[in-house]
Design a protein around this motif. Structure first.
Motif, PDB file in Angstrom:
ATOM      1  N   ARG A   1     -18.698 -10.989 -48.220  1.00  0.00           N
ATOM      2  CA  ARG A   1     -18.211  -9.925 -47.342  1.00  0.00           C
ATOM      3  C   ARG A   1     -19.370  -9.090 -46.807  1.00  0.00           C
ATOM      4  O   ARG A   1     -19.417  -8.749 -45.632  1.00  0.00           O
ATOM      5  CB  ARG A   1     -17.239  -9.008 -48.116  1.00  0.00           C
ATOM      6  CG  ARG A   1     -15.956  -9.649 -48.560  1.00  0.00           C
ATOM      7  CD  ARG A   1     -15.131 -10.155 -47.404  1.00  0.00           C
ATOM      8  NE  ARG A   1     -14.768  -9.117 -46.442  1.00  0.00           N
ATOM      9  CZ  ARG A   1     -14.355  -9.340 -45.193  1.00  0.00           C
ATOM     10  NH1 ARG A   1     -14.271 -10.581 -44.744  1.00  0.00           N
ATOM     11  NH2 ARG A   1     -14.052  -8.337 -44.393  1.00  0.00           N
TER      12      ARG A   1
ATOM     13  N   ALA B   1     -17.767 -13.627 -53.673  1.00  0.00           N
ATOM     14  CA  ALA B   1     -16.848 -13.035 -52.695  1.00  0.00           C
ATOM     15  C   ALA B   1     -17.422 -11.741 -52.129  1.00  0.00           C
ATOM     16  O   ALA B   1     -17.374 -11.495 -50.920  1.00  0.00           O
ATOM     17  CB  ALA B   1     -15.500 -12.783 -53.372  1.00  0.00           C
TER      18      ALA B   1
ATOM     19  N   GLY C   1     -10.945 -13.568 -54.378  1.00  0.00           N
ATOM     20  CA  GLY C   1     -12.022 -13.569 -55.379  1.00  0.00           C
ATOM     21  C   GLY C   1     -12.347 -12.184 -55.874  1.00  0.00           C
ATOM     22  O   GLY C   1     -12.504 -11.949 -57.078  1.00  0.00           O
TER      23      GLY C   1
ATOM     24  N   CYS D   1     -12.302 -18.113 -45.196  1.00  0.00           N
ATOM     25  CA  CYS D   1     -13.343 -17.557 -46.087  1.00  0.00           C
ATOM     26  C   CYS D   1     -13.015 -16.116 -46.466  1.00  0.00           C
ATOM     27  O   CYS D   1     -13.203 -15.704 -47.618  1.00  0.00           O
ATOM     28  CB  CYS D   1     -14.704 -17.602 -45.395  1.00  0.00           C
ATOM     29  SG  CYS D   1     -15.418 -19.243 -45.345  1.00  0.00           S
TER      30      CYS D   1
ATOM     31  N   ALA E   1     -12.327 -14.668 -50.069  1.00  0.00           N
ATOM     32  CA  ALA E   1     -13.159 -13.586 -50.614  1.00  0.00           C
ATOM     33  C   ALA E   1     -12.299 -12.455 -51.164  1.00  0.00           C
ATOM     34  O   ALA E   1     -12.579 -11.919 -52.239  1.00  0.00           O
ATOM     35  CB  ALA E   1     -14.096 -13.054 -49.526  1.00  0.00           C
TER      36      ALA E   1
END
Lengths: 305, 527
Positions: A189, A185, A128, A121, A125
């Motif tokens: 975060r 994204a 992205g 992930c 991110a």
């Protein structure tokens, strides 16, 4: 404020090289300056700039923003207003996808910290966040429309077919998903970082010590508190989504404000640029006023001050 | 583990939700032809007014029709709304016999419509681009419903070519508008009436235009029920739609051609652009006064190498403004690549004193990747002989704004890389090269004053004997080759790609989109 804005845009447009007639001419099929001068005179571009501006302003205060030079006399006001809906629709769905996807991925990453899922992930991110909208738009178009043929390559509805919700959605999902990537994204975060911090708080440890189920601890005690900074981020994402929407609308030929403005700038369609800018400016001023009013309602100290 | 299961389930639901939101797009029926008919340099998306059109004639000609039209090879002018025409020996009187046809609203088409259209096109208040081009028309007479006689005050060898672009308009529908109202009327984009094989149904702003078959079209009911012209922001978007199977035709850049060549589902249509590309020498700057400098530019550029490597061989080197065989005489200087000769010519002309290696802006509006490569190659080749050009790419309005300014800054465009229509009517170059066409009269924005070139054009334009016309334009070619008002580069091919399901489809990469007799009534989509 709006008058100052309109004056600024008017002057900047006139300073930019080329005018609507210059945009009208196919350089491969030449036209004489005399013919061009006649076209300019018909549109009033042979008048001094202050007179042109005052003529525009006089009409604008009565709600007449003129007509599009490049669109055969279509009135600017309805033209701009009809584009607001598609842009809002695209941005709204993109933000919904970004919020749902970003928060879900952030929770999963935080809960499974340092696992393969978390790393995956996080890498996704970073990719992205680093991908500019024009790049994701073109890549997404190529992969999902050209190669996989999962989605139409552009437009809002299939030409020549009656309106249907499924048709609209089929055209909307791909640009909305691609527009959401950067926002999702960023939200992921923030959500991950915020949740990790909250999960170390005493009240979370207390909840666990009391025997509350882990799922409930995450959802009720941790996530709710971790969402506060994310909500602030989502607010600022709306502004950023406008910029991204312009790219998406251009690549996917989505008939929103972005495409209208880009086309108008390309063709130096002064009345459309002026009208669209004025309406966007009015919206921004209105939102700011509403925000100030809302602050005052929520926080009495502001009213007192 | 319940939590892990829940998180996985949540991710799954999000993914499935996004996927389920994507039902298949509503399919178009088999009798609807969809294309990007206004994509590329010949297109003009969003313009519906044929009087004001500077392009887009391929599409306009699907529902409007001119009196006469080019054939699909662009080699001859033939009848369209006029079944036949005759010209008097002095080339000042054109008699047209009209076809029997009805407008899309059922009203009869007559000679009065032709007279109305020509007079409208001559009236500058309508926003027409034809006013100057029809300046020689002295009268339009209508002896009967099926005959029109157009008289000219002086011969105009380009008159019929001009008429091919003049779409005939319905008097009964437009007579109530003042000329000024017509210029900004929404009639053009909401309910225009033509005589073509398809009639206007709707325009969805910036998305598409939809036409439906005219059931009683004089050449037979169209095979397709509908034709849709989809709008695209750029060629790449249209190519994506073509590859995705959403449209059946679009113009493509030459870089895209390899992706379609040899594929069963696509047919590549190749044709000459009728646009000659050139390096234009601005005569208002002191750099190019000496013909030896202009010759050096020609010798310094390996045009054939550029054609072979960057155009894949799909261009023809031009030694004057024309490449059509009948217009190119024997014995022209071919200016074969010879950098040593270029250097010698520059030395003779004292180039070191004229400019030396100081940078010279090479302005262009061509902004494709291929054009960027061409500019880079030209820059490198000229640098080898000591001419330091710096390409500057701007958008079309900016380019036009610079070169057509009332008081231009000539230092902004000492050298241009541009193109001009050289056919099918060869007189198209006159406006950019004849001394009499210097602004404001014409588009000779480089202010070229070369008596031999001007005289050759004047003689060709005044020629009334059609047999002699090619010889006259050969003289133009000779004068251009010797005087080099431009360093002529090449005439490149242009491309369209159509689905092989599209039958009897005719498309030609004509400048401004033509028009030409494409017979859209014959277009059909195979199952």
């Amino acid at each position: 404020m709006l008058v100052a804005l309109s004056m600024l845009v008017f002057v900047l447009l006139r300073l930019a090289p080329g005018d609507p007639i210059d945009a009208y001419i196919n350089p491969n099929v030449a036209m004489s300056q005399a013919e061009m001068a006649a076209l300019r005179a018909r549109l009033g571009f042979d008048q001094p700039l202050p007179i042109q501006y005052l003529a525009w302003l006089r009409a604008a205060v009565t709600g007449d923003l003129g007509y599009s030079i490049q669109k055969n006399g279509v009135k600017v006001l309805p033209l701009v207003l009809e584009r607001v809906g598609p842009t809002v629709l695209l941005m709204f769905l993109a933000l919904v996808i970004a919020i749902v996807g970003g928060i879900a991925a952030g929770i999963i990453s935080a809960v499974q910290r340092n696992s393969a899922t978390d790393v995956g992930c996080s890498v996704a991110a970073f990719v992205g966040i680093s991908s500019p909208p024009f790049l994701t738009a073109i890549l997404g178009l190529y992969v999902f429309s050209v190669v996989l043929r999962w989605s139409p390559s552009g437009g809002m509805l299939t030409p020549g077919t009656p309106f249907s919700l499924s048709d609209l959605l089929s055209h909307l999902v791909l640009p909305a998903c691609l527009l959401s990537i950067g926002h999702a994204a960023l939200i992921m975060r923030y959500m991950r970082a915020s949740l990790l911090e909250v999960l170390n708080q005493d009240y979370v440890r207390t909840a666990r010590a009391k025997g509350v189920k882990e799922l409930w601890v995450i959802i009720k005690h941790a996530t709710r508190n971790a969402l506060l900074p994310v909500v602030t981020l989502i607010g600022s994402s709306i502004g950023m989504a406008v910029g991204g929407a312009i790219f998406m609308e251009s690549v996917f030929n989505w008939p929103g404000m972005g495409l209208l403005l880009v086309n108008a700038v390309d063709t130096r369609d002064y009345p459309v640029i002026m009208g669209a800018t004025l309406i966007i400016g009015a919206c921004v001023i209105l939102v700011n006023i509403l925000t100030d009013v809302a602050y005052a309602l929520v926080d009495p100290r502001i009213r007192v001050a | 583990m319940p939590l892990k299961m829940m998180t996985l389930a949540l991710a799954g639901v999000a993914l499935a939700g996004a996927t389920m939101l994507t039902p298949p797009a509503a399919a178009q029926d088999q009798k609807t032809i969809t294309g990007g008919f206004d994509v590329g340099p010949g297109g003009f998306q969003g313009n519906f007014n044929p009087l004001a059109a500077t392009g887009g004639f391929t599409w306009l000609n699907v529902y409007f029709e001119p009196l006469v039209n080019y054939n699909a090879d662009l080699t001859a002018i033939e009848g369209a709304m006029a079944t036949e025409y005759a010209v008097n020996p002095g080339q000042t009187e054109y008699t047209f016999k009209l076809a029997k046809e009805t407008w899309h609203d059922g009203k009869p088409f007559t000679s009065k419509d032709v007279k109305f259209t020509v007079e409208l096109a001559k009236n500058g208040e309508t926003g027409t681009v034809f006013a100057a081009r029809l300046g020689a028309v002295s009268s339009v007479e209508t002896p009967d419903e099926r005959t029109v006689v157009i008289k000219l005050s002086k011969p105009d060898s380009g008159f019929l070519a001009t008429l091919t672009k003049l779409m005939i308009l319905p008097e009964h529908a437009l007579a109530s508008f003042t000329p000024k109202e017509l210029a900004t009327s929404t009639w053009w984009a909401t309910n225009p009436i033509g005589t073509g094989p398809f009639k206007f149904k709707q325009y969805v702003t910036d998305q598409y235009v939809e036409l439906v078959a005219d059931e009683d079209y004089r050449l037979g009911r169209p095979k397709a029920d509908r034709v849709i012209n989809r709008y695209f922001k750029n060629t790449a978007a249209a190519v994506s739609a073509l590859r995705a199977g959403e449209i059946q035709f679009t113009y493509v850049e030459s870089d895209d051609v390899p992706a379609f060549k040899g594929k069963n589902e696509f047919k590549v249509i190749e044709g000459q652009s009728f646009v000659v590309n050139y390096l234009g020498f601005n005569q208002q700057v002191p750099l190019w006064k000496d013909v030896r400098v202009r010759q050096a530019v020609m010798y310094a550029i390996d045009r054939q190498a550029i054609i072979d490597s960057l155009y894949g061989g799909a261009a023809t080197a031009a030694n004057c403004g024309y490449v059509a065989k009948q217009l190119v005489p024997e014995g022209l200087n071919a200016y074969k690549f010879d950098p040593a000769k270029a250097k010698a010519l520059l030395a003779e002309a004292g180039w070191d004193k004229v400019n030396g290696t100081k940078p010279i802006t090479l302005l262009t509006y061509y902004n494709t990747p291929q054009a960027a490569n061409v500019m880079a190659a030209v820059q490198a080749m000229l640098a080898q002989v000591g001419i330091n050009v710096v390409p500057r790419v701007v958008d079309t309005p900016t380019y036009n704004g610079m070169i057509y300014a009332a008081s231009p800054d000539f230092n902004q465009f000492p050298l241009v890389y541009a193109g001009l229509q050289n056919g099918p009517d060869p007189s198209g170059l006159n406006i950019g090269l004849n001394a009499a066409q210097k602004p404001p009269a014409g588009a000779n924005f480089l202010r070229i004053e070369m008596p031999e070139v001007t005289q050759a054009f004047d003689a060709a334009l005044a020629e009334t004997n059609q047999q002699q016309l090619s010889a006259r334009y050969q003289n133009v070619c000779k004068a251009m080759n010797a005087n080099l008002p431009w360093a002529t580069m090449w005439v490149a091919n242009r491309y369209g790609v159509a689905s092989t399901k599209l039958k009897d489809f005719v498309w030609v990469p004509a400048p401004a989109g033509g028009p030409y007799n494409a017979h859209p009534e014959k277009w059909a989509l195979e199952k």
